[in-house]
Design a protein around this motif. Sequence first.
Motif, short mmCIF file in Angstrom:
data_model
loop_
_atom_site.label_atom_id
_atom_site.label_comp_id
_atom_site.label_asym_id
_atom_site.label_seq_id
_atom_site.Cartn_x
_atom_site.Cartn_y
_atom_site.Cartn_z
N THR A 54 22.24 -1.97 -19.61
CA THR A 54 21.27 -2.75 -20.37
C THR A 54 21.25 -2.26 -21.81
N LEU A 55 21.57 -3.15 -22.72
CA LEU A 55 21.63 -2.79 -24.14
C LEU A 55 20.41 -3.24 -24.92
N LEU A 56 19.77 -4.32 -24.45
CA LEU A 56 18.63 -4.88 -25.18
C LEU A 56 17.50 -5.22 -24.22
N VAL A 57 16.27 -5.12 -24.71
CA VAL A 57 15.09 -5.53 -23.95
C VAL A 57 14.23 -6.41 -24.85
N ARG A 58 13.48 -7.30 -24.23
CA ARG A 58 12.61 -8.17 -25.00
C ARG A 58 11.33 -7.45 -25.38
N GLU A 59 10.94 -7.62 -26.63
CA GLU A 59 9.65 -7.11 -27.12
C GLU A 59 8.94 -8.26 -27.79
N GLY A 60 7.98 -8.84 -27.09
CA GLY A 60 7.32 -10.03 -27.62
C GLY A 60 8.30 -11.17 -27.70
N LYS A 61 8.46 -11.72 -28.90
CA LYS A 61 9.41 -12.82 -29.09
C LYS A 61 10.77 -12.33 -29.60
N GLY A 62 10.90 -11.02 -29.77
CA GLY A 62 12.15 -10.49 -30.31
C GLY A 62 12.90 -9.63 -29.31
N LEU A 63 13.96 -9.01 -29.81
CA LEU A 63 14.80 -8.13 -29.01
C LEU A 63 14.78 -6.73 -29.61
N ALA A 64 14.86 -5.74 -28.74
CA ALA A 64 14.98 -4.36 -29.19
C ALA A 64 16.09 -3.68 -28.42
N LEU A 65 16.82 -2.83 -29.07
CA LEU A 65 17.90 -2.11 -28.40
C LEU A 65 17.33 -0.96 -27.58
N THR A 66 17.89 -0.77 -26.41
CA THR A 66 17.56 0.41 -25.63
C THR A 66 18.19 1.63 -26.32
N PRO A 67 17.77 2.84 -25.95
CA PRO A 67 18.42 4.03 -26.54
C PRO A 67 19.94 4.01 -26.37
N ALA A 68 20.40 3.58 -25.19
CA ALA A 68 21.85 3.50 -24.97
C ALA A 68 22.46 2.43 -25.86
N GLY A 69 21.75 1.31 -26.01
CA GLY A 69 22.24 0.23 -26.86
C GLY A 69 22.31 0.65 -28.32
N ALA A 70 21.31 1.43 -28.77
CA ALA A 70 21.30 1.88 -30.18
C ALA A 70 22.46 2.82 -30.45
N ARG A 71 22.74 3.74 -29.52
CA ARG A 71 23.87 4.67 -29.71
C ARG A 71 25.19 3.90 -29.71
N TYR A 72 25.30 2.93 -28.80
CA TYR A 72 26.54 2.15 -28.73
C TYR A 72 26.71 1.30 -29.99
N ALA A 73 25.62 0.73 -30.50
CA ALA A 73 25.69 -0.09 -31.72
C ALA A 73 26.16 0.73 -32.91
N ALA A 74 25.72 1.98 -32.98
CA ALA A 74 26.16 2.84 -34.09
C ALA A 74 27.66 3.09 -34.02
N SER A 75 28.18 3.31 -32.79
CA SER A 75 29.62 3.50 -32.64
C SER A 75 30.38 2.22 -32.95
N VAL A 76 29.81 1.09 -32.53
CA VAL A 76 30.44 -0.21 -32.80
C VAL A 76 30.53 -0.45 -34.30
N ARG A 77 29.47 -0.11 -35.02
CA ARG A 77 29.48 -0.32 -36.48
C ARG A 77 30.59 0.48 -37.14
N ASP A 78 30.79 1.72 -36.69
CA ASP A 78 31.87 2.54 -37.25
C ASP A 78 33.24 1.92 -36.96
N VAL A 79 33.42 1.42 -35.72
CA VAL A 79 34.70 0.82 -35.36
C VAL A 79 34.96 -0.44 -36.17
N LEU A 80 33.94 -1.29 -36.32
CA LEU A 80 34.10 -2.52 -37.10
C LEU A 80 34.39 -2.21 -38.57
#
Length: 296
Positions: A54-80
Amino acid sequence: MIAPRRFLPSIPSLLALEAVDRLGSAVAAAEDLSLTHSAVSRQLKVLEDQLGVTLLVREGKGLALTPAGARYAASVRDVLEDLAQASLRLRARGSRGSLNLALPPSFGLYWMGPKLHAFMAEHPQILVNQSTRLARFDFGREKFDAAVHFGPEDWPGTEALPLARDRVIPVCAPSLAEGLPPGDPAALRALPLLHLESRAGAWESWFDAHGVTPGELRGLLFDQFFAMAEAAAAGFGLALLPEFLARPEIDRGRLVAAWPDYLDQGGIYSLVWPKNQAPEPALQRFIDWMRERAEL
């Protein structure tokens, strides 16, 4: 070796995750990527199903990254970012060979710059890309073929070609030099002294070498040689500049030498490159070319 295909998410999925992490919502990510909201949501769902996390969870009407999702997104940004830079370098050089150099700003501009211009004129098939670096780095992580290093040969895992000695001279604006008694190094202490952050104690060493007790040497502080040279030319004080920068400024008449001789401070500028692999043809050609033009 590249990982099996099942572990490699699609670029659209990674772009969607990076955009949501950066912008905070799937709606903003969709606008940034010129996609529909549903398309972004599908990409995120495909990514989560592929990874089984699970990378994202709903918060109200928006989305928030889980801790695992945030770490993965940081690695993805470096790769991109690495992929984008590699694509940019390839597009810029086309079918030509390329050379990526890391250079200290002032030495790169005033000493290496004219030589790089001459090298590229003689070798039009080689494109030389230049970036600024002031400190040592890991060649295994940074995308550089070679770098210029100042100081002793203490960069682990590299070969070195000495290029030039660190010779300095006190300089100032012509108006500031008026009335200085010739041959009296102690008289320079009466002028405002300009200092470089990376050369702490440079003025103390200069006065010690000329038999003068330095005392308390206060003055303006700069982070780059060329900024300090500009301040000296504007009359802010006396700068202790390396020969490669002082000589052209003296020739132009913007600065004058406040002391007749250069002082060799013992430091050396060297071209360094990784020791654990044979240089690519473009780098080897550059090393051979620079070996004939090194001042040492």
